[in-house]
Design an enzyme around this catalytic site. Structure first.
Site, PDB file in Angstrom:
ATOM      1  N   LYS A 116       1.075  -1.108   0.156  1.00 37.16           N
ATOM      2  CA  LYS A 116       0.074   0.211  -0.141  1.00 37.16           C
ATOM      3  C   LYS A 116       0.989   1.152  -0.128  1.00 37.16           C
ATOM      4  O   LYS A 116       1.677   1.538   0.740  1.00 37.16           O
ATOM      5  CB  LYS A 116      -0.980  -0.115   1.144  1.00 37.16           C
ATOM      6  CG  LYS A 116      -1.798   1.198   1.186  1.00 37.16           C
ATOM      7  CD  LYS A 116      -2.542   1.614   2.447  1.00 37.16           C
ATOM      8  CE  LYS A 116      -3.344   2.775   2.412  1.00 37.16           C
ATOM      9  NZ  LYS A 116      -3.883   3.275   3.683  1.00 37.16           N
ATOM     10  N   GLY A 177      -8.613   9.138   9.205  1.00 40.12           N
ATOM     11  CA  GLY A 177      -9.233   9.055  10.562  1.00 40.12           C
ATOM     12  C   GLY A 177      -9.975  10.317  11.202  1.00 40.12           C
ATOM     13  O   GLY A 177     -10.326  10.351  12.247  1.00 40.12           O
ATOM     14  N   ALA A 203     -10.166   5.727   3.688  1.00 49.87           N
ATOM     15  CA  ALA A 203      -9.997   6.846   4.629  1.00 49.87           C
ATOM     16  C   ALA A 203     -11.261   7.622   4.655  1.00 49.87           C
ATOM     17  O   ALA A 203     -11.865   7.938   3.845  1.00 49.87           O
ATOM     18  CB  ALA A 203      -8.555   7.662   4.375  1.00 49.87           C
ATOM     19  N   ASN A 225     -10.029   1.677   9.007  1.00 55.96           N
ATOM     20  CA  ASN A 225      -8.975   1.341  10.316  1.00 55.96           C
ATOM     21  C   ASN A 225      -9.911   1.955  11.472  1.00 55.96           C
ATOM     22  O   ASN A 225     -10.370   1.468  12.389  1.00 55.96           O
ATOM     23  CB  ASN A 225      -7.637   1.816  10.039  1.00 55.96           C
ATOM     24  CG  ASN A 225      -6.734   1.217  11.199  1.00 55.96           C
ATOM     25  OD1 ASN A 225      -5.550   1.674  11.097  1.00 55.96           O
ATOM     26  ND2 ASN A 225      -7.157   0.702  12.201  1.00 55.96           N
ATOM     27  N   THR A 226      -9.396   3.444  11.436  1.00 58.48           N
ATOM     28  CA  THR A 226     -10.008   4.222  12.695  1.00 58.48           C
ATOM     29  C   THR A 226     -11.343   3.886  12.976  1.00 58.48           C
ATOM     30  O   THR A 226     -11.614   3.846  14.416  1.00 58.48           O
ATOM     31  CB  THR A 226      -9.676   5.583  12.417  1.00 58.48           C
ATOM     32  OG1 THR A 226      -8.265   5.775  12.003  1.00 58.48           O
ATOM     33  CG2 THR A 226      -9.816   6.594  13.616  1.00 58.48           C
TER      34      THR A 226
END
EC number: 2.8.1.10
Length: 275
Positions: A116, A177, A203, A225-226
């Site tokens: 990535k 995030g 994202a 993710n976040t």
């Protein structure tokens, strides 16, 4: 009921193929920002993802929260996606990508050439450098990497990266995030329409409804993710994201009704009592 189940199974049985490798899940997750390794393991299991990102530089430097990360997961069951997080220039990203490939080999994934690609000089908004990303991608493709570049939602850049030989393009929905959701929908839609490689929205997704929205638009996959790691109940949120991305994909395959400026009666008007 049997016919219905068969139709649903057929719709959901559409594998994601990246650089010739087949995956049954279209949800990727990360390994950062979790409170504990156990919470991370539970969340990855609940998400049913098969691809997990690892920040190579942070593992190499044993950054807080990354000590022992490489040994925390069963890499015989999960495909590692090394990422070049923390790299500010193309040269840095190229070096870290090479380290990531070696790290994957050491953990038993001898044929893993995925990376990535992140080139991010902007410390405040963490927006990727388009020129540095393209430069690094061109070099890494020459070296045999399957490059998954993280980019702004720029349709021209996405096409240039595809032409350079990248395995996917990964436009951001909004800053990393931030949890702002899909702020670049129009441009992402253009990227999806023009791409012949998988488009992974990466994202900014904060809720399952936003994950479903991205998949309904026709995105091939998501990286989240976040929104999972920082949720009050991370494993539960991971499960919600799994269900949402499946629902969004099924909705996209089903074909939504056209948007109209006027009403359309749900019940037929013929055969109604008129007096």
């Amino acid at each position: 009921m049997q016919t219905l189940n068969m139709l649903l199974e057929t719709a959901l049985d559409d594998s994601l193929v990246i650089a010739g490798r087949r995956f049954t899940s279209r949800l990727m997750t990360g390994t950062g920002k979790y409170r504990t390794f156990e919470e991370m393991r539970q969340s990855i299991a609940a998400s049913e993802c098969e691809i997990v990102t690892v920040a190579v530089r942070r593992v190499q430097t044993q950054a807080p929260g990354h000590e022992g990360l490489a040994d925390a997961l069963d890499w015989s069951k999960i495909w590692m996606l090394p990422n070049t997080a923390g790299c500010q220039t193309a040269d840095e990203a190229i070096r870290v990508a090479r380290l990531g490939r070696e790290m994957a080999k050491l953990l038993g994934q001898e044929d893993n050439n995925f990376v990535k690609l992140e080139v991010i000089p902007d410390a405040k908004y963490l927006l990727p450098d388009p020129i540095g990303t393209l430069e690094a991608a061109e070099q890494l493709v020459k070296e045999g990497f399957a490059v998954l570049p993280y980019i702004n939602a720029d349709p021209i850049l996405a096409k240039r990266l595809e032409e350079a030989g990248c395995a996917t393009v990964m436009p951001l929905g909004s800053p990393i995030g931030s949890g702002q959701g899909i702020k670049n929908a129009a441009n992402i839609q253009i990227i999806i329409e023009n791409a012949t490689i998988p488009v992974v929205v990466d994202a900014g997704i904060g809720t399952p409804s936003e994950a479903a929205q991205a998949m309904e638009m026709g995105a091939d996959a998501l990286l989240i993710n976040t929104a999972i790691a920082q949720a009050a109940n991370a494993p539960a949120m991971a499960r919600a994201m799994h269900l949402a991305h499946q629902a969004g994909r099924l909705a996209y395959q089903s074909g939504r009704i056209p948007v109209k400026a006027y009403a359309s009666a749900s019940s037929p008007l013929t055969g109604t009592i008129t007096s």
